[in-house]
Design a protein around this motif. Sequence first.
Motif, PDB file in Angstrom:
ATOM      1  N   ALA A 271      13.477   6.481 -13.244  1.00 50.69           N
ATOM      2  CA  ALA A 271      13.465   7.476 -12.166  1.00 50.69           C
ATOM      3  C   ALA A 271      11.941   7.684 -11.822  1.00 50.69           C
ATOM      4  O   ALA A 271      11.613   7.906 -10.554  1.00 50.69           O
ATOM      5  CB  ALA A 271      14.124   8.856 -12.544  1.00 50.69           C
ATOM      6  N   ASP A 272      11.208   7.632 -12.695  1.00 57.28           N
ATOM      7  CA  ASP A 272       9.789   7.734 -12.677  1.00 57.28           C
ATOM      8  C   ASP A 272       9.142   6.947 -11.695  1.00 57.28           C
ATOM      9  O   ASP A 272       8.324   6.799 -10.940  1.00 57.28           O
ATOM     10  CB  ASP A 272       9.042   8.018 -14.057  1.00 57.28           C
ATOM     11  N   SER A 273       9.505   5.482 -12.239  1.00 54.93           N
ATOM     12  CA  SER A 273       9.089   4.374 -11.471  1.00 54.93           C
ATOM     13  C   SER A 273       9.348   4.468  -9.834  1.00 54.93           C
ATOM     14  O   SER A 273       8.641   4.345  -8.890  1.00 54.93           O
ATOM     15  CB  SER A 273       9.670   3.193 -11.904  1.00 54.93           C
ATOM     16  N   HIS A 274      11.004   4.936  -9.463  1.00 57.64           N
ATOM     17  CA  HIS A 274      11.016   4.997  -8.191  1.00 57.64           C
ATOM     18  C   HIS A 274      10.246   6.362  -7.369  1.00 57.64           C
ATOM     19  O   HIS A 274       9.884   6.275  -6.255  1.00 57.64           O
ATOM     20  CB  HIS A 274      12.573   5.288  -8.051  1.00 57.64           C
ATOM     21  N   TRP A 275      10.024   7.203  -8.203  1.00 58.07           N
ATOM     22  CA  TRP A 275       9.295   8.304  -7.772  1.00 58.07           C
ATOM     23  C   TRP A 275       7.926   7.745  -7.266  1.00 58.07           C
ATOM     24  O   TRP A 275       7.341   8.340  -6.080  1.00 58.07           O
ATOM     25  CB  TRP A 275       9.273   9.570  -8.838  1.00 58.07           C
ATOM     26  N   LYS A 276       7.215   7.193  -8.167  1.00 57.10           N
ATOM     27  CA  LYS A 276       5.697   6.705  -7.746  1.00 57.10           C
ATOM     28  C   LYS A 276       5.698   5.669  -6.714  1.00 57.10           C
ATOM     29  O   LYS A 276       4.919   5.747  -6.100  1.00 57.10           O
ATOM     30  CB  LYS A 276       5.340   5.786  -9.077  1.00 57.10           C
ATOM     31  N   ASP A 277       6.773   5.062  -6.554  1.00 53.25           N
ATOM     32  CA  ASP A 277       6.766   4.222  -5.450  1.00 53.25           C
ATOM     33  C   ASP A 277       7.078   5.213  -4.226  1.00 53.25           C
ATOM     34  O   ASP A 277       6.182   4.763  -2.939  1.00 53.25           O
ATOM     35  CB  ASP A 277       8.034   3.189  -5.439  1.00 53.25           C
ATOM     36  N   ALA A 278       7.921   6.043  -4.279  1.00 53.77           N
ATOM     37  CA  ALA A 278       7.923   6.917  -3.085  1.00 53.77           C
ATOM     38  C   ALA A 278       6.681   7.771  -2.930  1.00 53.77           C
ATOM     39  O   ALA A 278       6.268   7.787  -1.352  1.00 53.77           O
ATOM     40  CB  ALA A 278       9.042   7.865  -3.364  1.00 53.77           C
ATOM     41  N   MET A 279       6.047   8.144  -3.826  1.00 56.61           N
ATOM     42  CA  MET A 279       4.771   9.201  -3.616  1.00 56.61           C
ATOM     43  C   MET A 279       3.383   8.352  -3.245  1.00 56.61           C
ATOM     44  O   MET A 279       2.318   8.466  -3.164  1.00 56.61           O
ATOM     45  CB  MET A 279       4.330   9.614  -4.998  1.00 56.61           C
ATOM     46  N   SER A 280       3.767   6.857  -2.841  1.00 60.93           N
ATOM     47  CA  SER A 280       2.572   6.008  -2.471  1.00 60.93           C
ATOM     48  C   SER A 280       2.648   5.662  -0.938  1.00 60.93           C
ATOM     49  O   SER A 280       1.940   5.269  -0.068  1.00 60.93           O
ATOM     50  CB  SER A 280       2.641   4.577  -2.770  1.00 60.93           C
ATOM     51  N   ARG A 281       3.559   6.706  -0.315  1.00 66.82           N
ATOM     52  CA  ARG A 281       3.773   6.966   1.246  1.00 66.82           C
ATOM     53  C   ARG A 281       3.018   8.096   1.648  1.00 66.82           C
ATOM     54  O   ARG A 281       2.428   7.992   2.705  1.00 66.82           O
ATOM     55  CB  ARG A 281       5.220   6.917   1.590  1.00 66.82           C
ATOM     56  N   PRO A 282       3.242   9.209   1.209  1.00 63.95           N
ATOM     57  CA  PRO A 282       2.359  10.286   1.526  1.00 63.95           C
ATOM     58  C   PRO A 282       1.056  10.513   1.569  1.00 63.95           C
ATOM     59  O   PRO A 282       0.419   9.575   0.958  1.00 63.95           O
ATOM     60  CB  PRO A 282       2.756  11.617   0.571  1.00 63.95           C
ATOM     61  N   LEU A 283       0.292  11.266   2.553  1.00 66.55           N
ATOM     62  CA  LEU A 283      -1.055  10.981   2.572  1.00 66.55           C
ATOM     63  C   LEU A 283      -1.756  11.749   1.306  1.00 66.55           C
ATOM     64  O   LEU A 283      -2.756  11.295   0.906  1.00 66.55           O
ATOM     65  CB  LEU A 283      -1.437  12.058   3.818  1.00 66.55           C
ATOM     66  N   SER A 284      -1.131  12.711   0.842  1.00 67.00           N
ATOM     67  CA  SER A 284      -1.716  13.459  -0.126  1.00 67.00           C
ATOM     68  C   SER A 284      -0.814  13.929  -1.368  1.00 67.00           C
ATOM     69  O   SER A 284      -0.394  14.905  -1.736  1.00 67.00           O
ATOM     70  CB  SER A 284      -2.481  14.946   0.238  1.00 67.00           C
ATOM     71  N   PRO A 285      -0.105  12.688  -1.940  1.00 75.75           N
ATOM     72  CA  PRO A 285       0.742  13.100  -3.183  1.00 75.75           C
ATOM     73  C   PRO A 285       0.346  13.749  -4.239  1.00 75.75           C
ATOM     74  O   PRO A 285      -1.141  13.602  -4.600  1.00 75.75           O
ATOM     75  CB  PRO A 285       1.203  11.809  -3.482  1.00 75.75           C
ATOM     76  N   ARG A 286       0.883  14.422  -4.927  1.00 76.15           N
ATOM     77  CA  ARG A 286       0.533  15.193  -6.227  1.00 76.15           C
ATOM     78  C   ARG A 286       1.124  14.295  -7.279  1.00 76.15           C
ATOM     79  O   ARG A 286       1.762  13.291  -7.292  1.00 76.15           O
ATOM     80  CB  ARG A 286       1.221  16.433  -6.223  1.00 76.15           C
ATOM     81  N   GLU A 287       0.691  14.817  -8.573  1.00 71.25           N
ATOM     82  CA  GLU A 287       1.208  13.902  -9.714  1.00 71.25           C
ATOM     83  C   GLU A 287       2.330  14.554 -10.242  1.00 71.25           C
ATOM     84  O   GLU A 287       2.405  16.060 -10.180  1.00 71.25           O
ATOM     85  CB  GLU A 287      -0.007  13.658 -10.868  1.00 71.25           C
ATOM     86  N   LEU A 288       3.144  13.970 -10.888  1.00 67.48           N
ATOM     87  CA  LEU A 288       4.324  14.451 -11.750  1.00 67.48           C
ATOM     88  C   LEU A 288       3.571  15.272 -12.778  1.00 67.48           C
ATOM     89  O   LEU A 288       3.165  14.620 -13.655  1.00 67.48           O
ATOM     90  CB  LEU A 288       5.393  13.448 -12.311  1.00 67.48           C
ATOM     91  N   ARG A 289       4.389  16.605 -12.926  1.00 66.57           N
ATOM     92  CA  ARG A 289       3.877  17.347 -14.254  1.00 66.57           C
ATOM     93  C   ARG A 289       4.611  16.692 -15.477  1.00 66.57           C
ATOM     94  O   ARG A 289       5.661  16.057 -15.417  1.00 66.57           O
ATOM     95  CB  ARG A 289       4.192  18.674 -13.981  1.00 66.57           C
TER      96      ARG A 289
END
Length: 268
Positions: free
Chosen positions: A69-87
Motif C-alpha cells: 500500500a505504501d508503494s502505491h501511495w508513493k507512486d500516487a504522491m509523485s503527481r501532486p505539486l506539493s506532496p506531503r510525507e506519510l507520517r
Amino acid sequence: MTGTSARKLAAPKALLLDFGGVIVSTTHLPGWRERLALHVHGLLVQAGAQASELSVEQIAADIKAGGIADSHWKDAMSRPLSPRELRHEEFWGDFVAGDWPQQARDVVVTEAYDLCRKMGNWKSERVLRNGMLDLLDAADAAGVPVGIVSNALCGQVHIDFLDAHGLTGRFAVVIHSDEVKLRKPNPEMIWLATQALGIEPETAWYVGDNFDRDVLCGKRAGIGGNMLMEAKGTYDLPYELKLKPDAIVADPVGLLALFTQATGEIAA
C-alpha cells in the motif's frame, strides 16, 4: 543510456544528493519481515493487547500488505505539486494495522517511530556506491558543500548508516522527508536545502535516481544541474513522464567526472 544533454553544466555552488540509489545501494535482507513481526507481537503481549488474535504470521502478512500500500501511495504522491510525507503513525495505524483490534492498533501507533526505524534498519543492507568517497573528497577539495535531500519513511535510518561509517560530518545539510513533513517531487525539499546553504537553486546540482520523484523535483525547484544516477528501478516509471535530466550517469564515478570537468574549467 548514460550521457549528457547539449546544455553545458556550470560548476555548482553545492551538490545535493539523494540517499538511496545515489549515496548507497540497498539490498533486502532475508527474514526481516518475520523478525519485525515477532518484535511487534512481543510489544502487543507486553502491553496486554489482544495478541492472541494476531499471530506472528498474520502480523508479517499485514506488514507486507502495508508495504505494498505504501508503494502505491508513493507512486500516487509523485503527481501532486506539493506532496506531503506519510507520517509514521499513518503507516502503522492505517496501512498495517487498519483492521486490528483497537488496543493492538494503539500499541503500534504509539511505537510507530521506533518501528519505522527498526524496519528500515532490519529490512535492507546498505553499501556505499562505488566512487562516492572520491566524490566527497573532490567536493571538499573544491570547497563545494554536499547535502542530502531524500524521501524517507524514517530518515534516522540514513543517519544511523552515516554515523556507523563516520560519514555524518561530510554533509553540510540533511533534508529528510519525514522530518520536514514534505516529500519529493515537492520542490520545497530542494529549496529547504539551498536556503540552509545560503545559495539559489539555480547555482546547485541535484542528483537522484528516479524520474518521477527526483528529476521532476529538480525541474520544479529550478535546479541548476538536474542529474539522474542510474540505479535499480530508475526506468520503472509509474506513469508516462517526458522529462530529460541535464545528465545521466551510471554511478558516482560518472558524476565525479562531470563535477571535475565543471569545476576544473572554472579553476582554469
